[in-house]
Write an enzyme that holds these catalytic residues in place. Structure first.
Site, mmCIF file in Angstrom:
data_model
loop_
_atom_site.group_PDB
_atom_site.id
_atom_site.type_symbol
_atom_site.label_atom_id
_atom_site.label_comp_id
_atom_site.label_asym_id
_atom_site.label_seq_id
_atom_site.Cartn_x
_atom_site.Cartn_y
_atom_site.Cartn_z
ATOM 1 N N GLY A 25 0.827 -1.207 0.000
ATOM 2 C CA GLY A 25 0.000 0.000 0.000
ATOM 3 C C GLY A 25 0.854 1.248 0.000
ATOM 4 N N ALA A 26 0.562 2.168 -0.919
ATOM 5 C CA ALA A 26 1.325 3.417 -1.023
ATOM 6 C C ALA A 26 0.383 4.612 -0.986
ATOM 7 C CB ALA A 26 2.159 3.424 -2.309
ATOM 8 N N ILE A 97 -1.549 -7.186 -4.730
ATOM 9 C CA ILE A 97 -0.821 -8.154 -3.909
ATOM 10 C C ILE A 97 -1.469 -9.527 -3.991
ATOM 11 C CG2 ILE A 97 -2.133 -7.715 -1.795
ATOM 12 C CD1 ILE A 97 1.666 -8.413 -2.106
ATOM 13 N N ASN A 119 -8.516 -2.272 2.577
ATOM 14 C CA ASN A 119 -9.646 -3.159 2.317
ATOM 15 C C ASN A 119 -9.399 -4.528 2.937
ATOM 16 O OD1 ASN A 119 -8.998 -5.307 -0.021
ATOM 17 N ND2 ASN A 119 -7.864 -3.410 -0.409
ATOM 18 N N ARG A 120 -10.487 -5.151 3.346
ATOM 19 C CA ARG A 120 -10.393 -6.396 4.107
ATOM 20 C C ARG A 120 -9.895 -7.552 3.266
ATOM 21 N NH1 ARG A 120 -15.458 -8.336 7.487
ATOM 22 N NH2 ARG A 120 -14.966 -6.366 8.498
ATOM 23 N N ALA A 121 -10.307 -7.651 2.010
ATOM 24 C CA ALA A 121 -9.896 -8.787 1.184
ATOM 25 C C ALA A 121 -8.375 -8.867 1.080
ATOM 26 C CB ALA A 121 -10.524 -8.678 -0.206
ATOM 27 N N CYS A 174 -36.740 -4.761 0.026
ATOM 28 C CA CYS A 174 -38.063 -4.138 0.165
ATOM 29 C C CYS A 174 -37.990 -2.850 0.982
ATOM 30 C CB CYS A 174 -39.051 -5.121 0.778
ATOM 31 S SG CYS A 174 -38.521 -5.849 2.331
ATOM 32 N N CYS A 445 -5.746 -19.634 11.218
ATOM 33 C CA CYS A 445 -4.444 -19.984 11.794
ATOM 34 C C CYS A 445 -4.492 -21.153 12.773
ATOM 35 C CB CYS A 445 -3.797 -18.773 12.459
ATOM 36 S SG CYS A 445 -4.632 -18.191 13.959
#
Length: 605
Positions: A25-26, A97, A119-121, A174, A445
Site C-alpha cells: 500500500g502506497a 498483492i 480493504n479487508r480482502a 423491500c 491460523c
C-alpha cells in the site's frame, strides 16, 4: 561499550540497512511509512499498490503532486523517495498483492511485511501469506483521528482473522424500494438508481416498487385499478428502468414524474404498508416549477449561499433542478461513449455526486425525512470517515518503532497500540495493549482450520459455493474443492476449464447431504479449510447460507457513537486493522474507554 549508528545500536542499524522489507500500500499511511523507513536507515524496500493517484489524494499523500495524477502510486512514491534518499534501493510494483505471482516464496524473501491497506480482502490475503511464509506482519489502520498498529506472528499472536470484524451493513431490498425510514436507505436507493439509469444494471439493485414485499399482502389486480398514474407523456409501463429511460430520451421531467410521483402513487396502493407508517407524499414536477417561479430561485445562488457549497441544504425545488441538470449531463456523457456504454459511479465525479444528492434528497422529502447536504450525502454514500494526515503520520511512525523491535528480536516487547481522539484519564493519546495469543478456533491460523456452513444442498449451486462462500466469505483466491467421500470427488478445480461444467449443478447432485465434509485448498495461500455441511430447508429470507459457530460474522455491535462510520477513506475496512476484540471500536477498558461496551478487551478480561 554499546556502539551507536545515529540513534540505533550498531547491530540493529546493520540489520535495518541490510534486511528486505515489503510495504503493501502506497496511500495515506504508505507515503508516510516509506519516508520514515528510508530516514530510519532501511535501504532495501519493495512497495506494491494497484491504485493510481487521484486529485483527492494530494491533500495528505505528500509524495504526490498534481502532475502525478493518473500515475501509479507505487512508482511515483518510489521516485519521490529516492530524490531525498538516493541510497535507497526501492522496487515498485503497480499490481495487486493478490496476484498469483506473489506467492508464499515471494513473501519468504522478506524479513518483515508492513500493511498500509484499506480493504479487508487484501488484508485477509496478506495475513494468510505471512502465516504460510512464517514472516512477521505489522498491521495498521486509521479512521479519522483514530488509529492502531499491531503485530501478527504465526503461533505467537492472533492473526488478522482470529476475531470477528463488523460486516458492512446491508438493507433488505423491500426496505430500499418500498419503505425507507432512514436517510441512508434513500442514499442507497439513489446509488442503485444511478446504475439502473447510466451504469451496469444489476437485478439486485432494482429501484421500482417491490410487489413481492411480503409485508404488503395486497391484491395486484385491485391495486392496478386504483392506481392513478400520470396522464401526461410520462405514462409508464413497468419495464426495465434503463429501457424506459432510453425510450424517453432521458427526459428529466418524465424521469422525475416516474420516480417521485408514479412510483410513489403505486406504493400507496399497497395499503398494509402504511397502516403503521406515515405514507409517502408524491411530488409533481409542474407543481414544483410553479413554486419555483414565485421564489425567484437561482440554483447557482442557492448552492453558493449560506456557507460552503457542499454543506448547504437546498429546498425541494432546488433539488428538482439539480436532478434535471445532472440527468442531462450524465445522459450526454453516456451518449458520447456510444452504444452499450456504461458509466461508473464515483463519489469524486461532480455530475454523479450531484445526481445521487438530488435523487436521495427528493426521496427523503417524499418519505418525510430531513434532507441532507451534499457533504453529508457524499460521506454516507462512500461511508467515508475523513482522512486526517496527522493520524497517518503518527501511525506510520508507530509501525517503524514496532519494526525495530521485531528486527531486534524483541517480539515480547511488541504490543498493539491505539491512537485515540481524546486523552484517557492518564492524559495519554497513545495506549499500548498486550498482544493476544492465537484463537484456537480461528478458521485461518488454527492447526486444522474447520468451519460449519448451514445451507440447502438442493438449491445451492457449485458456483455459489465457489464465489460466495469460499472466495467472498472465506477469502480464498483460487480454491480447489473435493468431497471427503473416500473417492476424492473433485467439485471445483482452480485449473481453468476443468470443472466449469459443475458450476450450474447443485450440491445434492454430487451426493452432498447433511453431515458431508468438503476439503477446500488454496495453494496460492498454502491454506486448507475443512467445510462441514449442515443441510437446512429453512434459511432466513434472502439468505443463501449461514456460517455456524465461531466464524467471524458474529462481531460485537459497535458503540452508538461509531455507528455508520465503518468505512474509512472510501473503503469499509480501513478502521479495522485490529486482531483483538479491542480493535473493533478502538477502546480499552483499562483506560476507561470501553465503558460503552458490554464486552471487555484482552487487557481486562
Amino acid at each position: 561499550m554499546v556502539q551507536l549508528v545515529g540513534p540505533l545500536r550498531k547491530e540493529l542499524a546493520d540489520s535495518v540497512s541490510s534486511c528486505r522489507v515489503l510495504v503493501v500500500g502506497a496511500g495515506g499511511i504508505g507515503c508516510e511509512l516509506l519516508k520514515n523507513l528510508v530516514l530510519t536507515g532501511f535501504r532495501n524496500i519493495e512497495v506494491i499498490d494497484l491504485d493510481t493517484i487521484d486529485v483527492s489524494n494530494l491533500n495528505r499523500q505528500f509524495l504526490f503532486q498534481k502532475k502525478h495524477v493518473g500515475k501509479s502510486k507505487a512508482q511515483v512514491a518510489k521516485e519521490s523517495v529516492v530524490q531525498f534518499c538516493p541510497k535507497a534501493n526501492i522496487t515498485a510494483y503497480h499490481d495487486s498483492i493478490m496476484n498469483p505471482d506473489y506467492s508464499v516464496e515471494f513473501f519468504r524473501n522478506f524479513a518483515l511485511v508492513m500493511n498500509a491497506l484499506d480493504n479487508r480482502a487484501a488484508r485477509n490475503h496478506v495475513n494468510r501469506m505471512c502465516l504460510a511464509a512464517d514472516i512477521p506482519l505489522i498491521e495498521s489502520g486509521t479512521a479519522g483521528y483514530l488509529g492502531q498498529v499491531t503485530i501478527i506472528k504465526k503461533g505467537l499472536t492472533e492473526c488478522y482473522e482470529c476475531q470477528p470484524k463488523p460486516t458492512q451493513k446491508t438493507f433488505p431490498g423491500c426496505t430500499i424500494r418500498n419503505t425507507p425510514s432512514e436517510p441512508i436507505h434513500c442514499i442507497v436507493w439513489a446509488k442503485y438508481l444511478f446504475n439502473q439509469l447510466f451504469g451496469e444494471e444489476d437485478a439486485d439493485q432494482e429501484v421500482s416498487p417491490d410487489t413481492a414485499d411480503p409485508e404488503a399482502a395486497w391484491d395486484p389486480s385491485e391495486a392496478a385499478a386504483r392506481a392513478t398514474a400520470s396522464e401526461q407523456d410520462g405514462d409508464i409501463k413497468r419495464v426495465s428502468t434503463k429501457d424506459w429511460a432510453r425510450s424517453t430520451g432521458y427526459d428529466p421531467v418524465k424521469l422525475f414524474n416516474k420516480l417521485f410521483k408514479d412510483d410513489i402513487m403505486y406504493l400507496l396502493t399497497m395499503d398494509k404498508l402504511w397502516r403503521k407508517r406515515k405514507a409517502p407524499l408524491p411530488l409533481e414536477w409542474s407543481e414544483l416549477q410553479k413554486q419555483g417561479e414565485h421564489s425567484h430561485f437561482s440554483l447557482v445562488e442557492e448552492m453558493l449561499g449560506g456557507g460552503l457549497k457542499d454543506q448547504h441544504v437546498l429546498g425541494v425545488y432546488g433539488y428538482s433542478q439539480l436532478f434535471s441538470e445532472s440527468v442531462k449531463t450524465l445522459s450526454s456523457q453516456l451518449a458520447e461513449r456510444g452504444a452499450g456504454a456504461e458509466l461508473v459511479w464515483d463519489k469524486d465525479d461532480p455530475p454523479a455526486m450531484d445526481f445521487v444528492t438530488a435523487a436521495a434528497n427528493l426521496r427523503m422529502h417524499v418519505f418525510s425525512m430531513n434532507m441532507k447536504s451534499r457533504f453529508d450525502i457524499k460521506s454516507m454514500a462512500g461511508n467515508i470517515i475523513p482522512a486526517i494526515a496527522t493520524t497517518n503520520a503518527v501511525i506510520a511512525g508507530l509501525i517503524v518503532l514496532e519494526a525495530l523491535k521485531v528486527l531486534s528480536g524483541d517480539l515480547d516487547q511488541c504490543c498493539t497500540i491505539f491512537l485515540n481522539k481524546q486523552p484517557n484519564p492518564k492524559k495519554k493519546l497513545l495506549v499500548p495493549c498486550a498482544l493476544d495469543p492465537p484463537n484456537l478456533n480461528c478458521y485461518v491460523c488454527a492447526s486444522k482450520p474447520e468451519v460449519t456452513v448451514r445451507l440447502n444442498v438442493s438449491s445451492t449451486m457449485i458456483q455459489t459455493l465457489q464465489d460466495k462462500i469460499l472466495k467472498e466469505r472465506f477469502g480464498m483466491v483460487a480454491p480447489d474443492v473435493q468431497i471427503e467421500d473416500g473417492k476424492g470427488t473433485i467439485l471445483i478445480s482452480s485449473e481453468e476449464g476443468e470443472t466449469e461444467g459443475n458450476n450450474s449443478k447443485f450440491l445434492s447432485d454430487f451426493g452432498i447431504r447433511n453431515g458431508s465434509r468438503l476439503q477446500a485448498d488454496d495453494f496460492l495461500q498454502d491454506y486448507t479449510l475443512l467445510v462441514n455441511v449442515l443441510h437446512s430447508d429453512e434459511l432466513g429470507k434472502d439468505m443463501e447460507f449461514e456460517v455456524v459457530g465461531d466464524a467471524p460474522d458474529k462481531a460485537p455491535t459497535p458503540s452508538t457513537q461509531e455507528e455508520g462510520k465503518n468505512i474509512t477513506n472510501g473503503n469499509k475496512d480501513s478502521a479495522q486493522p485490529s486482531t483483538s476484540s479491542t480493535g473493533n471500536n478502538m477502546h480499552c477498558c483499562r483506560n476507561n474507554l470501553c465503558r460503552l461496551n458490554s464486552w471487555r478487551c484482552s487487557v481486562c478480561k
